[in-house]
Enzyme design. Structure first.
Site, PDB file in Angstrom:
ATOM      1  N   SER A   1       7.273  -9.350  -5.684  1.00 45.94           N
ATOM      2  CA  SER A   1       6.648  -9.054  -4.420  1.00 45.94           C
ATOM      3  C   SER A   1       5.531 -10.174  -4.247  1.00 45.94           C
ATOM      4  O   SER A   1       5.086 -11.021  -5.194  1.00 45.94           O
ATOM      5  CB  SER A   1       5.751  -7.625  -4.537  1.00 45.94           C
ATOM      6  OG  SER A   1       5.026  -7.641  -3.408  1.00 45.94           O
TER       7      SER A   1
ATOM      8  N   TYR B   1      -0.278  -1.949  -8.315  1.00 49.72           N
ATOM      9  CA  TYR B   1       0.821  -2.647  -7.985  1.00 49.72           C
ATOM     10  C   TYR B   1       1.162  -3.836  -8.207  1.00 49.72           C
ATOM     11  O   TYR B   1       2.121  -4.457  -8.747  1.00 49.72           O
ATOM     12  CB  TYR B   1       1.095  -2.178  -6.331  1.00 49.72           C
ATOM     13  CG  TYR B   1       2.202  -2.865  -5.778  1.00 49.72           C
ATOM     14  CD1 TYR B   1       3.342  -2.084  -5.881  1.00 49.72           C
ATOM     15  CD2 TYR B   1       2.227  -4.089  -5.232  1.00 49.72           C
ATOM     16  CE1 TYR B   1       4.681  -2.670  -5.420  1.00 49.72           C
ATOM     17  CE2 TYR B   1       3.368  -4.484  -4.466  1.00 49.72           C
ATOM     18  CZ  TYR B   1       4.523  -3.703  -4.685  1.00 49.72           C
ATOM     19  OH  TYR B   1       5.801  -4.449  -4.074  1.00 49.72           O
TER      20      TYR B   1
END
Length: 290
Positions: free
Chosen positions: A139, A152
Protein backbone atom coordinates in the site's frame (compact mmCIF):
# COMPACT_ATOMS: atom_id res chain seq x y z
CA UNK A 1 -4.11 -13.48 -24.39
CA UNK A 2 -4.35 -17.09 -23.18
CA UNK A 3 -1.45 -19.42 -23.87
CA UNK A 4 -1.24 -23.18 -23.54
CA UNK A 5 1.47 -22.73 -20.91
CA UNK A 6 -0.75 -20.58 -18.73
CA UNK A 7 -3.69 -23.00 -18.95
CA UNK A 8 -1.47 -25.64 -17.40
CA UNK A 9 -0.52 -23.47 -14.40
CA UNK A 10 -2.04 -22.58 -11.06
CA UNK A 11 -2.30 -19.14 -9.49
CA UNK A 12 -3.30 -18.50 -5.87
CA UNK A 13 -5.03 -15.25 -4.93
CA UNK A 14 -5.77 -14.60 -1.26
CA UNK A 15 -8.49 -12.26 -0.04
CA UNK A 16 -10.52 -13.02 -3.15
CA UNK A 17 -13.99 -12.52 -1.66
CA UNK A 18 -14.22 -8.89 -2.76
CA UNK A 19 -12.29 -5.92 -4.13
CA UNK A 20 -8.81 -6.27 -5.56
CA UNK A 21 -8.59 -9.98 -4.75
CA UNK A 22 -11.84 -10.88 -6.48
CA UNK A 23 -11.03 -8.75 -9.53
CA UNK A 24 -7.54 -10.28 -9.72
CA UNK A 25 -8.91 -13.82 -9.60
CA UNK A 26 -11.27 -13.00 -12.47
CA UNK A 27 -8.50 -11.32 -14.48
CA UNK A 28 -5.98 -14.15 -14.03
CA UNK A 29 -8.63 -16.70 -14.98
CA UNK A 30 -9.22 -14.69 -18.16
CA UNK A 31 -5.45 -14.75 -18.71
CA UNK A 32 -5.66 -18.54 -18.74
CA UNK A 33 -4.59 -19.56 -15.25
CA UNK A 34 -6.52 -21.96 -13.05
CA UNK A 35 -7.04 -19.76 -10.00
CA UNK A 36 -7.28 -21.04 -6.44
CA UNK A 37 -9.21 -18.15 -4.90
CA UNK A 38 -8.89 -17.81 -1.14
CA UNK A 39 -12.19 -16.80 0.47
CA UNK A 40 -13.41 -16.70 4.07
CA UNK A 41 -17.00 -17.92 3.48
CA UNK A 42 -18.55 -20.50 1.18
CA UNK A 43 -21.14 -17.96 0.02
CA UNK A 44 -18.29 -15.74 -1.23
CA UNK A 45 -16.84 -18.73 -3.03
CA UNK A 46 -20.15 -19.56 -4.67
CA UNK A 47 -20.30 -16.04 -6.14
CA UNK A 48 -16.84 -16.23 -7.70
CA UNK A 49 -16.65 -19.89 -8.77
CA UNK A 50 -16.23 -20.65 -12.48
CA UNK A 51 -14.53 -23.19 -14.70
CA UNK A 52 -11.16 -21.52 -14.03
CA UNK A 53 -11.77 -20.12 -10.54
CA UNK A 54 -11.81 -22.66 -7.73
CA UNK A 55 -12.74 -21.17 -4.35
CA UNK A 56 -10.67 -22.32 -1.39
CA UNK A 57 -11.67 -21.58 2.20
CA UNK A 58 -8.61 -19.75 3.47
CA UNK A 59 -8.00 -17.80 6.64
CA UNK A 60 -4.30 -16.95 6.41
CA UNK A 61 -4.05 -17.06 10.22
CA UNK A 62 -5.30 -20.68 10.26
CA UNK A 63 -2.51 -23.26 9.99
CA UNK A 64 -4.93 -26.01 8.98
CA UNK A 65 -6.27 -23.93 6.08
CA UNK A 66 -2.74 -23.27 4.86
CA UNK A 67 -1.80 -26.95 5.13
CA UNK A 68 -4.91 -27.90 3.15
CA UNK A 69 -4.00 -25.40 0.42
CA UNK A 70 -0.46 -26.80 0.18
CA UNK A 71 -1.93 -30.30 -0.14
CA UNK A 72 -4.38 -29.09 -2.80
CA UNK A 73 -1.50 -27.69 -4.86
CA UNK A 74 0.58 -30.84 -4.46
CA UNK A 75 -2.32 -33.10 -5.46
CA UNK A 76 -3.63 -31.05 -8.37
CA UNK A 77 -5.69 -33.50 -10.44
CA UNK A 78 -4.40 -32.07 -13.72
CA UNK A 79 -0.79 -31.99 -12.57
CA UNK A 80 -0.60 -28.22 -12.98
CA UNK A 81 2.37 -26.55 -11.26
CA UNK A 82 1.94 -23.50 -9.05
CA UNK A 83 3.19 -20.45 -10.91
CA UNK A 84 1.90 -17.43 -8.96
CA UNK A 85 1.05 -16.46 -5.39
CA UNK A 86 -0.77 -13.14 -4.97
CA UNK A 87 -0.75 -12.20 -1.29
CA UNK A 88 -3.70 -9.82 -1.11
CA UNK A 89 -5.53 -10.77 2.11
CA UNK A 90 -5.48 -8.00 4.69
CA UNK A 91 -7.41 -5.87 7.14
CA UNK A 92 -7.42 -2.18 8.03
CA UNK A 93 -7.57 -1.27 11.72
CA UNK A 94 -7.27 2.51 11.94
CA UNK A 95 -7.06 4.69 15.05
CA UNK A 96 -4.53 6.90 16.84
CA UNK A 97 -1.64 4.99 18.43
CA UNK A 98 -2.76 6.08 21.92
CA UNK A 99 -6.23 4.65 21.42
CA UNK A 100 -5.75 1.38 19.55
CA UNK A 101 -5.59 -1.66 21.84
CA UNK A 102 -2.73 -4.14 21.69
CA UNK A 103 -5.25 -6.80 20.67
CA UNK A 104 -6.11 -4.68 17.62
CA UNK A 105 -2.41 -4.20 16.83
CA UNK A 106 -1.90 -7.96 17.06
CA UNK A 107 -4.92 -8.64 14.84
CA UNK A 108 -3.59 -6.24 12.19
CA UNK A 109 -0.20 -7.97 12.19
CA UNK A 110 -1.61 -11.51 12.43
CA UNK A 111 -3.57 -11.07 9.20
CA UNK A 112 -1.47 -8.59 7.24
CA UNK A 113 2.04 -9.77 8.16
CA UNK A 114 2.27 -13.13 9.93
CA UNK A 115 -0.45 -14.71 7.81
CA UNK A 116 1.33 -13.58 4.64
CA UNK A 117 4.65 -14.92 5.88
CA UNK A 118 3.10 -18.24 6.89
CA UNK A 119 1.66 -18.70 3.41
CA UNK A 120 4.91 -17.72 1.70
CA UNK A 121 6.92 -20.14 3.83
CA UNK A 122 4.49 -22.98 3.18
CA UNK A 123 4.44 -22.50 -0.60
CA UNK A 124 8.01 -21.37 -1.24
CA UNK A 125 9.46 -24.88 -1.79
CA UNK A 126 6.91 -25.39 -4.56
CA UNK A 127 7.52 -21.96 -6.08
CA UNK A 128 11.27 -22.59 -6.03
CA UNK A 129 10.77 -25.83 -7.91
CA UNK A 130 8.59 -24.13 -10.55
CA UNK A 131 10.54 -20.84 -10.66
CA UNK A 132 7.29 -19.05 -9.93
CA UNK A 133 6.66 -15.61 -8.54
CA UNK A 134 5.30 -13.98 -5.39
CA UNK A 135 3.28 -10.76 -5.56
CA UNK A 136 2.75 -8.98 -2.23
CA UNK A 137 0.00 -6.36 -2.27
CA UNK A 138 1.30 -3.59 -0.01
CA UNK A 139 0.00 0.00 0.00
CA UNK A 140 1.03 3.64 -0.18
CA UNK A 141 0.62 3.26 3.59
CA UNK A 142 3.76 1.16 3.45
CA UNK A 143 5.64 4.19 2.12
CA UNK A 144 4.04 7.06 4.06
CA UNK A 145 2.53 6.54 7.52
CA UNK A 146 -0.29 9.03 7.92
CA UNK A 147 -1.90 9.97 11.23
CA UNK A 148 -4.54 7.41 12.29
CA UNK A 149 -2.89 4.71 10.13
CA UNK A 150 -0.19 3.59 12.57
CA UNK A 151 -1.09 -0.10 12.80
CA UNK A 152 -2.03 -0.44 9.14
CA UNK A 153 1.11 1.34 7.93
CA UNK A 154 3.33 -0.56 10.36
CA UNK A 155 2.06 -3.83 8.89
CA UNK A 156 2.55 -2.59 5.33
CA UNK A 157 6.04 -1.25 6.13
CA UNK A 158 6.82 -4.70 7.52
CA UNK A 159 5.71 -6.38 4.29
CA UNK A 160 7.86 -3.95 2.32
CA UNK A 161 10.87 -5.23 4.29
CA UNK A 162 9.81 -8.87 4.02
CA UNK A 163 9.39 -8.48 0.26
CA UNK A 164 12.82 -6.90 -0.17
CA UNK A 165 14.55 -9.56 1.93
CA UNK A 166 12.70 -12.39 0.21
CA UNK A 167 13.52 -11.02 -3.24
CA UNK A 168 17.22 -10.86 -2.42
CA UNK A 169 17.12 -14.40 -1.03
CA UNK A 170 15.25 -16.23 -3.78
CA UNK A 171 15.68 -14.35 -7.06
CA UNK A 172 19.04 -16.05 -7.62
CA UNK A 173 17.02 -19.30 -7.73
CA UNK A 174 14.50 -18.03 -10.27
CA UNK A 175 11.65 -16.82 -8.04
CA UNK A 176 10.58 -13.23 -8.73
CA UNK A 177 9.19 -11.21 -5.80
CA UNK A 178 7.07 -8.19 -6.71
CA UNK A 179 5.51 -5.44 -4.58
CA UNK A 180 2.13 -4.15 -5.73
CA UNK A 181 1.50 -0.67 -4.28
CA UNK A 182 -2.07 0.60 -4.59
CA UNK A 183 -3.14 4.10 -3.76
CA UNK A 184 -6.85 4.83 -3.36
CA UNK A 185 -8.91 1.91 -4.64
CA UNK A 186 -12.68 1.78 -4.31
CA UNK A 187 -13.18 -1.42 -2.29
CA UNK A 188 -15.18 -2.47 0.74
CA UNK A 189 -11.95 -2.51 2.77
CA UNK A 190 -12.80 1.17 3.15
CA UNK A 191 -16.18 0.25 4.64
CA UNK A 192 -14.71 -2.33 7.00
CA UNK A 193 -12.02 0.18 8.00
CA UNK A 194 -14.67 2.75 8.86
CA UNK A 195 -16.57 0.16 10.89
CA UNK A 196 -13.43 -0.81 12.79
CA UNK A 197 -12.59 2.85 13.41
CA UNK A 198 -16.11 3.48 14.76
CA UNK A 199 -15.75 0.54 17.13
CA UNK A 200 -12.45 1.89 18.44
CA UNK A 201 -13.87 5.42 18.75
CA UNK A 202 -16.50 4.04 21.12
CA UNK A 203 -13.70 3.07 23.54
CA UNK A 204 -12.16 6.58 23.67
CA UNK A 205 -12.24 8.65 26.80
CA UNK A 206 -13.95 12.06 26.56
CA UNK A 207 -10.50 13.69 26.54
CA UNK A 208 -9.35 11.47 23.67
CA UNK A 209 -12.51 12.24 21.73
CA UNK A 210 -11.76 15.95 22.01
CA UNK A 211 -8.08 15.46 21.18
CA UNK A 212 -8.70 13.45 18.02
CA UNK A 213 -12.02 14.93 16.88
CA UNK A 214 -10.53 16.72 13.88
CA UNK A 215 -8.45 13.68 12.94
CA UNK A 216 -11.52 11.43 13.12
CA UNK A 217 -13.47 13.75 10.82
CA UNK A 218 -10.56 13.85 8.38
CA UNK A 219 -10.32 10.06 8.36
CA UNK A 220 -14.02 9.68 7.55
CA UNK A 221 -13.80 12.24 4.73
CA UNK A 222 -10.70 10.54 3.34
CA UNK A 223 -12.31 7.09 3.41
CA UNK A 224 -15.40 8.42 1.66
CA UNK A 225 -13.12 10.00 -0.94
CA UNK A 226 -11.38 6.66 -1.53
CA UNK A 227 -14.75 4.99 -2.13
CA UNK A 228 -15.91 7.81 -4.43
CA UNK A 229 -12.74 8.67 -6.36
CA UNK A 230 -10.47 5.65 -6.06
CA UNK A 231 -9.56 3.55 -9.07
CA UNK A 232 -11.63 0.42 -9.65
CA UNK A 233 -10.56 -3.02 -8.44
CA UNK A 234 -10.50 -4.05 -12.09
CA UNK A 235 -7.89 -1.38 -12.81
CA UNK A 236 -5.78 -2.75 -9.96
CA UNK A 237 -6.23 -6.28 -11.28
CA UNK A 238 -4.99 -5.20 -14.71
CA UNK A 239 -1.75 -3.93 -13.12
CA UNK A 240 -1.35 -7.19 -11.19
CA UNK A 241 -1.93 -9.14 -14.41
CA UNK A 242 0.84 -7.14 -16.05
CA UNK A 243 3.22 -8.05 -13.22
CA UNK A 244 2.20 -11.71 -13.37
CA UNK A 245 2.69 -12.00 -17.12
CA UNK A 246 5.81 -9.86 -17.60
CA UNK A 247 8.80 -11.83 -18.78
CA UNK A 248 11.01 -9.92 -16.35
CA UNK A 249 8.77 -8.12 -13.86
CA UNK A 250 9.74 -4.92 -12.10
CA UNK A 251 10.27 -5.08 -8.34
CA UNK A 252 7.33 -2.70 -7.78
CA UNK A 253 4.16 -1.73 -9.62
CA UNK A 254 2.12 1.23 -8.40
CA UNK A 255 -1.62 1.58 -8.85
CA UNK A 256 -3.19 4.99 -9.36
CA UNK A 257 -1.66 8.45 -9.48
CA UNK A 258 -1.48 8.70 -5.70
CA UNK A 259 0.21 5.30 -5.55
CA UNK A 260 3.03 6.64 -7.72
CA UNK A 261 3.15 9.99 -5.90
CA UNK A 262 3.38 8.60 -2.38
CA UNK A 263 5.96 6.03 -3.45
CA UNK A 264 8.19 8.80 -4.78
CA UNK A 265 7.47 11.61 -2.29
CA UNK A 266 9.51 10.37 0.71
CA UNK A 267 12.61 10.49 -1.47
CA UNK A 268 12.35 14.20 -2.21
CA UNK A 269 10.48 15.76 0.75
CA UNK A 270 11.81 16.14 4.28
CA UNK A 271 9.91 14.58 7.18
CA UNK A 272 8.94 18.02 8.55
CA UNK A 273 7.66 19.23 5.21
CA UNK A 274 5.72 16.03 4.68
CA UNK A 275 4.25 16.37 8.20
CA UNK A 276 3.08 19.89 7.36
CA UNK A 277 1.57 18.79 4.04
CA UNK A 278 -0.35 15.92 5.63
CA UNK A 279 -1.50 18.12 8.52
CA UNK A 280 -2.84 20.68 6.06
CA UNK A 281 -4.59 17.94 4.12
CA UNK A 282 -6.25 16.65 7.31
CA UNK A 283 -7.49 20.15 8.18
CA UNK A 284 -9.05 20.49 4.75
CA UNK A 285 -10.67 17.05 4.98
CA UNK A 286 -11.99 17.74 8.46
CA UNK A 287 -13.67 20.89 7.17
CA UNK A 288 -15.70 18.72 4.80
CA UNK A 289 -17.28 16.87 7.73
CA UNK A 290 -18.24 19.89 9.86
Amino acid sequence: MTTSTQIQRLAIVTGASTGIGRATAVRLAADGFHVLAGVRKRSDGDRIASSRIEPIILDVTNDEHIAALVERVAQDPAGRPLSVLVNNAGVAVNAPVEVLSLDDWRFQFDVSVFGQIALIRALLPTLLSTRGRVLNVTSVGGRVAMANFGAYSAAKFAMEAVSDSLRREVEPFGVAVVKITPGAVSTNLTESGLAAAARVTDTMTPEQRRRYAELSRAFIAQAEGFARDGVSPEHAAAVISKAVNARRPKTRYTIGRDGAMFTFMPRIVSDRLLDAMLRSQNKSLAQEKR
